[in-house]
Each structure stands twice: as structure tokens, then as C-alpha cells.
Design a protein around this motif. Structure first.
Motif, PDB file in Angstrom:
ATOM      1  N   UNK A  83       0.819  -1.214   0.000  1.00 44.96           N
ATOM      2  CA  UNK A  83       0.000   0.000   0.000  1.00 44.96           C
ATOM      3  C   UNK A  83       0.855   1.268   0.000  1.00 44.96           C
ATOM      4  N   UNK A  84       1.976   1.253   0.708  1.00 46.62           N
ATOM      5  CA  UNK A  84       2.849   2.425   0.753  1.00 46.62           C
ATOM      6  C   UNK A  84       3.438   2.710  -0.622  1.00 46.62           C
ATOM      7  N   UNK A  85       3.822   1.658  -1.322  1.00 41.82           N
ATOM      8  CA  UNK A  85       4.373   1.822  -2.668  1.00 41.82           C
ATOM      9  C   UNK A  85       3.311   2.333  -3.633  1.00 41.82           C
ATOM     10  N   UNK A  86       2.089   1.812  -3.519  1.00 37.70           N
ATOM     11  CA  UNK A  86       0.997   2.244  -4.395  1.00 37.70           C
ATOM     12  C   UNK A  86       0.681   3.723  -4.180  1.00 37.70           C
ATOM     13  N   UNK A  87       0.574   4.136  -2.928  1.00 32.43           N
ATOM     14  CA  UNK A  87       0.112   5.497  -2.626  1.00 32.43           C
ATOM     15  C   UNK A  87       1.085   6.577  -3.059  1.00 32.43           C
ATOM     16  N   UNK A  88       2.360   6.233  -3.279  1.00 35.26           N
ATOM     17  CA  UNK A  88       3.356   7.251  -3.636  1.00 35.26           C
ATOM     18  C   UNK A  88       3.792   7.182  -5.097  1.00 35.26           C
ATOM     19  N   UNK A  89       2.995   6.505  -5.944  1.00 38.13           N
ATOM     20  CA  UNK A  89       3.277   6.522  -7.376  1.00 38.13           C
ATOM     21  C   UNK A  89       2.854   7.854  -7.985  1.00 38.13           C
ATOM     22  N   UNK A  90       3.520   8.236  -9.061  1.00 37.39           N
ATOM     23  CA  UNK A  90       3.294   9.561  -9.648  1.00 37.39           C
ATOM     24  C   UNK A  90       1.915   9.707 -10.269  1.00 37.39           C
ATOM     25  N   UNK A  91       1.370   8.628 -10.798  1.00 38.86           N
ATOM     26  CA  UNK A  91       0.053   8.668 -11.435  1.00 38.86           C
ATOM     27  C   UNK A  91      -0.721   7.412 -11.059  1.00 38.86           C
ATOM     28  N   UNK A  92      -2.015   7.433 -11.330  1.00 38.79           N
ATOM     29  CA  UNK A  92      -2.833   6.245 -11.087  1.00 38.79           C
ATOM     30  C   UNK A  92      -2.399   5.114 -12.004  1.00 38.79           C
ATOM     31  N   UNK A  93      -1.986   5.429 -13.232  1.00 39.95           N
ATOM     32  CA  UNK A  93      -1.517   4.377 -14.140  1.00 39.95           C
ATOM     33  C   UNK A  93      -0.330   3.636 -13.524  1.00 39.95           C
ATOM     34  N   UNK A  94       0.614   4.397 -12.952  1.00 39.52           N
ATOM     35  CA  UNK A  94       1.773   3.773 -12.332  1.00 39.52           C
ATOM     36  C   UNK A  94       1.364   2.985 -11.083  1.00 39.52           C
ATOM     37  N   UNK A  95       0.379   3.487 -10.347  1.00 39.42           N
ATOM     38  CA  UNK A  95      -0.110   2.760  -9.173  1.00 39.42           C
ATOM     39  C   UNK A  95      -0.722   1.424  -9.589  1.00 39.42           C
ATOM     40  N   UNK A  96      -1.463   1.425 -10.695  1.00 42.83           N
ATOM     41  CA  UNK A  96      -2.057   0.189 -11.190  1.00 42.83           C
ATOM     42  C   UNK A  96      -0.973  -0.770 -11.690  1.00 42.83           C
ATOM     43  N   UNK A  97       0.061  -0.246 -12.350  1.00 42.15           N
ATOM     44  CA  UNK A  97       1.140  -1.102 -12.816  1.00 42.15           C
ATOM     45  C   UNK A  97       1.866  -1.757 -11.644  1.00 42.15           C
ATOM     46  N   UNK A  98       2.049  -0.999 -10.549  1.00 38.00           N
ATOM     47  CA  UNK A  98       2.671  -1.561  -9.347  1.00 38.00           C
ATOM     48  C   UNK A  98       1.782  -2.661  -8.765  1.00 38.00           C
ATOM     49  N   UNK A  99       0.472  -2.418  -8.741  1.00 36.17           N
ATOM     50  CA  UNK A  99      -0.459  -3.428  -8.238  1.00 36.17           C
ATOM     51  C   UNK A  99      -0.362  -4.708  -9.063  1.00 36.17           C
ATOM     52  N   UNK A 100      -0.259  -4.558 -10.382  1.00 38.99           N
ATOM     53  CA  UNK A 100      -0.131  -5.718 -11.251  1.00 38.99           C
ATOM     54  C   UNK A 100       1.202  -6.426 -11.022  1.00 38.99           C
ATOM     55  N   UNK A 101       2.271  -5.653 -10.836  1.00 40.15           N
ATOM     56  CA  UNK A 101       3.601  -6.230 -10.661  1.00 40.15           C
ATOM     57  C   UNK A 101       3.704  -7.062  -9.387  1.00 40.15           C
ATOM     58  N   UNK A 102       3.033  -6.581  -8.321  1.00 37.43           N
ATOM     59  CA  UNK A 102       3.159  -7.249  -7.022  1.00 37.43           C
ATOM     60  C   UNK A 102       1.884  -7.961  -6.587  1.00 37.43           C
ATOM     61  N   UNK A 103       1.007  -8.269  -7.530  1.00 35.79           N
ATOM     62  CA  UNK A 103      -0.250  -8.905  -7.144  1.00 35.79           C
ATOM     63  C   UNK A 103      -0.020 -10.299  -6.572  1.00 35.79           C
ATOM     64  N   UNK A 104       1.164 -10.907  -6.848  1.00 35.43           N
ATOM     65  CA  UNK A 104       1.444 -12.212  -6.257  1.00 35.43           C
ATOM     66  C   UNK A 104       1.589 -12.110  -4.738  1.00 35.43           C
ATOM     67  N   UNK A 105       1.866 -10.895  -4.233  1.00 35.17           N
ATOM     68  CA  UNK A 105       1.928 -10.695  -2.785  1.00 35.17           C
ATOM     69  C   UNK A 105       0.538 -10.513  -2.188  1.00 35.17           C
ATOM     70  N   UNK A 106      -0.459 -10.320  -3.054  1.00 38.25           N
ATOM     71  CA  UNK A 106      -1.815 -10.038  -2.598  1.00 38.25           C
ATOM     72  C   UNK A 106      -2.762 -11.194  -2.865  1.00 38.25           C
ATOM     73  N   UNK A 107      -2.793 -11.639  -4.128  1.00 37.34           N
ATOM     74  CA  UNK A 107      -3.816 -12.608  -4.519  1.00 37.34           C
ATOM     75  C   UNK A 107      -3.362 -13.309  -5.797  1.00 37.34           C
ATOM     76  N   UNK A 108      -3.076 -14.614  -5.695  1.00 39.48           N
ATOM     77  CA  UNK A 108      -2.586 -15.370  -6.848  1.00 39.48           C
ATOM     78  C   UNK A 108      -3.613 -15.500  -7.964  1.00 39.48           C
ATOM     79  N   UNK A 109      -4.889 -15.294  -7.673  1.00 37.01           N
ATOM     80  CA  UNK A 109      -5.929 -15.552  -8.675  1.00 37.01           C
ATOM     81  C   UNK A 109      -6.274 -14.332  -9.518  1.00 37.01           C
ATOM     82  N   UNK A 110      -5.719 -13.169  -9.190  1.00 37.17           N
ATOM     83  CA  UNK A 110      -6.086 -11.958  -9.922  1.00 37.17           C
ATOM     84  C   UNK A 110      -5.308 -11.834 -11.229  1.00 37.17           C
TER      85      UNK A 110
END
Length: 333
Positions: A83-110
Motif C-alpha cells: 500500500x505504501x508503494x501504491x500510494x506514492x506513485x506519480x500517477x494512477x496508471x503507475x499505481x495500477x502497474x505496481x499493483x499488477x507487478x506485485x499482485x502475487x503478494x496479494x492474490x494469486x488468482x487476480x
């Protein structure tokens, strides 16, 4: 293939169950979970158990929006250290890319993907599960919507939220959670927004904090080993409706050569052809059961060049022609 999710995925489950008058203990026991497991948000639990639990709770309470009720009070902090990494991204697009990059830390099925369409962007999100996953899908999209709102604040104004399943009888909760147009019976699960919104600067972004969070996340011990089977499965889910679910496209999306992809699948005891057939069969049931799709459109979404080819495959797979199968499910052409 045992996909896992953080126990935080079921945050608010016990509270929503209590509010709806449901004793969750028998359901937890039936899927092999417990209150103690859910109390530790970083505990890894089987994704199939979480998906099944949500569907059973919705059925037991008669509340078809059980998953969305859980999403209604989610916070960005529920994403854990990411969440800390997501909240400090420059844009929402970059925040979404970070979410996609680290989704294995959140949910393997997404499975997530950004699809640019001129001035609009489709943020696709699929819960890749073999069992019915309406509740998990609404939970996932509700959480994603709230994450975007947390990053953009009052500037978050998407065009629509789209679900592939049919609408519930009561839309009041959907209208309250999403505050935008909600479309059901869609060809995808996801959010449609303006490209300009995704690329607008995030005033709360702190590059120094983002670098610190990046180093911290990368220093975490691996939760699971990489699963090429899961990655390929998710890629096929996203690419099949657009006709790009080929070995070449999937290998490119995963940053692998075709030969390396085939070798890794061989080592895992499967093949690309087998996985394509499994995903196609799962999506075929979703699409054919939806009477809003013509069978010609279904054949296109499943990658068939002609409806007759699709009909032959479906009949061999399910023992009856797609139109007969649809009628048996209660739909109509």
C-alpha cells in the motif's frame, strides 16, 4: 496448482456475516478455514476456499451482494506493505502497474490488464477460478475501485464499472459503492475510465518514499515460487476474448521465449494447448449461459473463426449443442 491469497482478502467477512445474521463458523469449517487464520492478514490461505466461502455466505444469507458489502469499507492499508508503494506513485496508471507487478503478494488468482482504447482505458480484472466466483469478482472490483479513489481522491470519476454476470434485483449497493454507471452482462469485468485520469499527477506522491517502499517490498522473502502455470492461465483469460491467446503472444506477455515457455509447461506436467482448452471451457460456460450474447459473438470471444467450429467443439466438450445447453440453463437465444 494451489493458488493462495492473503487472509486480508477476507477482511470484513466476519463483520458482514454478523450484520446479516449469519453464523460463519459452520461455513469456515466446511472450507477448511478458521477465525484464527482470518485474524492474521498476512496468513496465506487457499484461494479456492476463499472463493467458495463467499459464494456459500451469499447463498446462506440470501444477499447476492455479499462480496461487495465486504469491499464497501476497504482501505488502501488493507493491501499490506504494498500500500505504501501504491500510494506514492506519480500517477494512477503507475499505481495500477505496481499493483499488477506485485499482485502475487496479494492474490494469486487476480489477472489484471490495462487496455488503451483511444481517450479511454479499460482496467480489466478477472478472478481466475474454476468455481463460480461472482462474489469474489464483485469484491475484487470493489476493492480496486476504492484503491483508485484513494490514489486520486475526489478526482476519481470513471466512465463505468462492468461485470460479466447479470444484475441483481436491487442495485442500491452498487450505486452507492461505485457512484458511476454500472453495466452488467458485459464482455469483461473491469473499470472504464479516461486515459487523462490515469495519467494525471498524484499530488500525494513522494518519490523518496516510493523508492524506500520499493526497496522494502523487494527485500521481502518470496511468498511463493513463481508459477508459470498460474501466469499462463491468467494471460489466456485476458487474451482469449481479443483473439490473442496464442503461445507467441502469451510468451511475449510473460517475457519468455516460446521455447522457454513450452519447456516450463512441460516440466509442470501440462501444455499450452491443454491450458487453452481448460480456460476456453470455463469461459464458454460463462458466455453461453448469458442470453445477452449471441452464439456468433460467443464463438468470436472464444477464438473461433466460424460459429460451426465453435458448435462442434462445444458439443464434443459438453455433450450437447450450445443452444440446447443454454436452454437447459434457463437462458434463451
Amino acid at each position: 496448482m494451489n493458488a493462495l491469497v492473503r487472509a486480508a482478502t477476507l477482511t470484513n467477512f466476519l463483520e458482514v456475516a454478523r450484520d446479516l445474521g449469519l453464523n460463519p463458523q459452520p461455513l469456515l469449517r466446511e472450507v477448511g478455514l478458521s477465525r484464527a487464520l482470518l485474524a492474521d492478514p498476512e496468513q496465506r490461505i487457499p484461494a479456492a476456499s476463499a472463493v467458495r466461502l463467499l459464494e456459500m455466505a451469499a447463498q446462506a444469507t440470501g444477499h447476492s451482494q455479499f462480496g461487495l458489502r465486504m469491499a464497501e469499507s476497504r482501505q488502501l492499508s488493507d493491501f499490506g506493505v504494498v500500500s505504501l508503494l501504491i500510494s506514492h506513485q506519480r500517477t494512477l496508471r503507475e499505481a495500477l502497474m505496481v499493483t499488477m507487478q506485485y499482485r502475487h503478494l496479494l492474490n494469486d488468482t487476480l489477472a489484471m490488464q490495462l487496455e488503451d482504447a483511444g481517450s479511454l482505458v479499460i482496467v480489466r480484472e478477472e478472478v481466475v477460478a474454476t468455481a463460480p466466483s461472482r462474489q469474489a469478482t464483485e469484491l475484487a472490483l470493489g476493492v480496486l475501485f476504492r484503491m483508485c479513489a484513494a490514489v486520486m481522491g475526489g478526482r476519481w470519476a470513471p466512465q463505468s464499472v462492468n461485470f460479466s454476470h447479470e444484475a441483481p434485483a436491487d442495485l442500491s449497493l452498487h450505486k452507492r459503492v461505485f457512484a458511476c454507471r454500472v453495466e452488467f452482462g458485459s464482455e469483461f469485468n473491469g473499470i472504464v475510465c479516461r486515459a487523462a485520469d490515469l495519467d494525471a499527477p498524484n499530488p500525494a506522491a513522494d518519490p523518496a518514499m516510493a523508492r524506500y517502499a520499493q526497496r522494502f517490498v523487494e527485500s521481502l522473502p518470496p511468498v511463493n515460487g513463481p508459477s508459470v502455470v498460474l501466469d499462463v492461465r491468467k494471460a489466456i483469460y485476458l487474451m482469449l476474448p481479443s483473439g490473442r491467446a496464442s503461445t507467441e503472444y502469451v510468451a511475449q506477455a510473460l517475457g519468455l521465449s516460446v521455447r522457454t515457455l513450452q519447456r516450463q509447461l512441460d516440466e509442470a506436467g501440462t501444455s499450452f494447448t491443454d491450458m487453452l482448452g481448460e480456460v476456453r471451457a470455463e469461459l464458454a460456460q460463462r458466455y453461453v449461459a448469458n442470453p445477452r450474447y449471441s452464439l456468433v459473438r460467443v464463438s468470436e470471444l472464444l477464438g473461433y473463426s466460424t460459429p460451426s467450429s465453435f458448435t462442434r467443439w462445444f458439443t464434443a466438450q459438453f455433450g450437447q449443442a450450445p443452444q440446447a445447453w443454454r436452454k437447459a440453463q434457463g437462458g434463451s437465444a
